[in-house]
Design a protein around this motif. Structure first.
Motif, PDB file in Angstrom:
ATOM      1  N   VAL A  30      46.578  27.892  37.612  1.00  0.00           N
ATOM      2  CA  VAL A  30      46.625  28.012  39.204  1.00  0.00           C
ATOM      3  C   VAL A  30      45.333  27.670  39.536  1.00  0.00           C
ATOM      4  O   VAL A  30      45.335  26.828  40.340  1.00  0.00           O
ATOM      5  N   GLU A  31      44.191  28.017  39.031  1.00  0.00           N
ATOM      6  CA  GLU A  31      42.937  27.786  39.424  1.00  0.00           C
ATOM      7  C   GLU A  31      42.360  26.440  38.524  1.00  0.00           C
ATOM      8  O   GLU A  31      41.102  26.156  38.852  1.00  0.00           O
ATOM      9  N   GLY A  32      42.717  26.001  37.515  1.00  0.00           N
ATOM     10  CA  GLY A  32      42.263  25.004  36.468  1.00  0.00           C
ATOM     11  C   GLY A  32      41.594  25.658  35.391  1.00  0.00           C
ATOM     12  O   GLY A  32      41.941  25.486  34.127  1.00  0.00           O
ATOM     13  N   GLU A  33      40.701  26.669  35.574  1.00  0.00           N
ATOM     14  CA  GLU A  33      40.365  27.650  34.534  1.00  0.00           C
ATOM     15  C   GLU A  33      39.731  28.975  35.245  1.00  0.00           C
ATOM     16  O   GLU A  33      39.362  28.918  36.220  1.00  0.00           O
ATOM     17  N   ARG A  34      39.654  29.843  34.470  1.00  0.00           N
ATOM     18  CA  ARG A  34      38.825  31.072  34.832  1.00  0.00           C
ATOM     19  C   ARG A  34      38.114  31.748  33.638  1.00  0.00           C
ATOM     20  O   ARG A  34      38.553  31.349  32.421  1.00  0.00           O
ATOM     21  N   ALA A  36      44.036  41.796  38.168  1.00  0.00           N
ATOM     22  CA  ALA A  36      44.582  40.537  38.689  1.00  0.00           C
ATOM     23  C   ALA A  36      43.500  39.070  38.351  1.00  0.00           C
ATOM     24  O   ALA A  36      44.107  38.105  37.917  1.00  0.00           O
ATOM     25  N   GLN A  37      42.338  39.448  38.618  1.00  0.00           N
ATOM     26  CA  GLN A  37      41.525  38.433  38.330  1.00  0.00           C
ATOM     27  C   GLN A  37      41.294  37.976  36.733  1.00  0.00           C
ATOM     28  O   GLN A  37      41.237  36.956  36.624  1.00  0.00           O
ATOM     29  N   ILE A  38      41.542  39.011  35.862  1.00  0.00           N
ATOM     30  CA  ILE A  38      41.307  38.682  34.355  1.00  0.00           C
ATOM     31  C   ILE A  38      42.703  38.060  34.247  1.00  0.00           C
ATOM     32  O   ILE A  38      42.470  37.194  33.245  1.00  0.00           O
ATOM     33  N   GLN A  39      43.799  38.579  34.780  1.00  0.00           N
ATOM     34  CA  GLN A  39      44.997  37.675  34.298  1.00  0.00           C
ATOM     35  C   GLN A  39      45.260  36.352  34.828  1.00  0.00           C
ATOM     36  O   GLN A  39      46.149  35.720  34.502  1.00  0.00           O
ATOM     37  N   GLY A  40      44.450  36.055  35.986  1.00  0.00           N
ATOM     38  CA  GLY A  40      44.629  34.671  36.784  1.00  0.00           C
ATOM     39  C   GLY A  40      45.542  34.846  37.642  1.00  0.00           C
ATOM     40  O   GLY A  40      46.257  33.704  37.916  1.00  0.00           O
TER      41      GLY A  40
END
Length: 440
Positions: free
Chosen positions: A308-312, A386-390
């Motif tokens: 989704v965002e490229g990387e997290r 949600a942030q951890i899972q992307g």
């Protein structure tokens, strides 16, 4: 201007006068006709007349090609053009231009027909490969590989299945079909056939086929072959049906049996992969493609290649760090394969684990779903999970105002990991963590 009756003998004997560039032998009866001889020895019938007070002259042709009678007739014809007020030279040029235009139009029509035939001969398989090459830079690894699998012919040997060879992909039956033949009726018949055998794969294939046809419509080379998106048929969508809500996930009471089965696997890389998948809540492909360079040991973080965002970056929790510390470093990938690259088929191992643990229907994505479901027992903040899972933020505050640093995520993430391990009856005390730290 002396005139004589033109004969074959006179034409043969006529020569250009000395000191002149050309001489004329004028016809006695057809006054506009003459034989011209040049200093180089060339001879030709010419036509000469007067139009609007100006003399006009044009060549009829060589006496080698024209008889005297033909030249006379041509001179008379040209004079009728002059009498009508037209310049025969312009009339001739217009005729030449018309012939050229006709020839050019014919050539263009023939070229267009060849292009149309070549375009109409294009098959789904041929353009599908070009489509993949064009769109590959914008896709993730899994999405890219799915496009190849969906159109594969099948028939390849299998080693881990009761079936000896692989089955054709859902789109294989359409592969040799011409693009111009991909009409709604054909897609609907395909959908009906595939929905009866493998509805989930068919729905995925239908979505990808629809995106492919949209690409064709916008492409200058294929837009004329695909005037409308045949996969947009409402009937095809109805035949394929809607996907059911997937609810496969590990329950709290199943954790002990599942972890025991995983940890007893003979393949330590696969055992570590499955446990990491559950304890990070990441997508299966994100964990499979993880590299050693993605481990931030200084700040205990883990970089995930996010679709989704490229990387997290998520916390590298103690137990996961312990799992990764003992893995062999055979190549750049954390979950490496003995055949090179990273592991590619964890489904078989997961099914084996679930069979031992007595758990039915659990998928790799079900482990990701389990991470979210199990977090509910601790009432952890939904935004953190949600942030951890992307997952994409769903509220304005999450999108624009909430930016959780790694340390804040770690508090909740480690809390969840400790709870899961306790439910699985895994003793991961301080002394084990110390050994893990030394190993890294």
């Amino acid at each position: 201007m002396s005139r004589v009756k033109l004969t074959a003998g006179r034409i043969e004997a006529f020569r250009c006068e000395d000191g002149r560039s050309q001489s004329f032998l004028w016809h006695a009866t057809v006054h506009q006709l003459a034989l011209r001889a040049t200093s180089t020895g060339a001879k030709a019938f010419i036509f000469q007349s007067t139009l609007v007070g100006k003399t006009i002259r044009m060549t009829i042709g060589s006496p080698m090609a024209w008889t005297i009678e033909q030249a006379e007739g041509e001179a008379r014809r040209l004079q009728t053009i002059v009498d009508s007020g037209k310049d025969p030279r312009q009339v001739k040029q217009d005729e030449i231009d018309a012939l050229k235009a006709t020839a050019a139009h014919k050539a263009a029509a023939e070229t267009a027909a060849k292009h149309a035939a070549a375009r109409d001969a294009l098959t789904l398989k041929t353009v599908w490969e070009l489509y993949i090459a064009d769109r590959a830079p914008h896709w993730g690894e899994r999405h890219h590989s799915d496009h190849f699998k969906l159109i594969k012919e099948g028939g390849e040997p299998r080693t881990r299945s009761k079936k000896k060879v692989t089955e054709p992909g859902p789109l294989a039956s359409l592969a040799d079909l011409r693009l111009v033949d991909l009409v709604p009726e054909r897609i609907e018949a395909w959908a009906k056939s595939e929905a009866a055998k493998r509805p989930t794969s068919a729905r995925l294939a239908h979505r990808m086929l629809k995106a492919f046809l949209n690409w064709c419509i916008e492409h200058p080379a294929y837009g004329s072959a695909v005037s409308a998106n045949a996969a947009s048929s409402k009937r095809a969508r109805e035949v394929l049906g809607k996907p059911g809500v997937k609810r496969d996930s590990l329950q709290r009471d199943q954790l002990a049996a599942w972890f025991a089965a995983v940890r007893s696997l003979g393949n330590p890389v696969m055992a570590a992969y499955l446990q990491t998948l559950l304890l990070t809540g990441a997508r299966p492909g994100e964990i499979r493609s993880m590299r050693w360079e993605d481990l931030n040991l200084r700040w205990k973080g883990l970089i995930i290649r996010d679709k989704v965002e490229g990387e997290r970056e998520i916390p590298l929790t103690p137990y996961v760090a312990n799992l990764l510390a003992v893995l062999p470093r055979r190549n750049p990938w954390v979950f490496s394969s003995t055949k090179g690259g990273h592991i590619t088929s964890p489904n078989y191992q997961l099914n084996s684990v679930c069979a031992v643990a007595g758990i039915e229907g659990l998928t790799l994505h079900g482990l990701r779903r389990s991470f979210k479901s199990l977090s509910e027992w601790l009432d952890l903040p939904a935004g953190v999970i949600a942030q951890i899972q992307g997952h994409k933020p769903s509220a304005t505050v999450e999108k624009h105002y909430t930016n959780r640093p790694l340390d804040l995520l770690r508090i909740h993430h480690e809390k969840l990991e400790n709870w899961i391990l306790s439910q699985a009856n895994i003793d991961f005390g301080p002394e084990v963590r110390e050994l893990q730290a030394l190993a890294l």
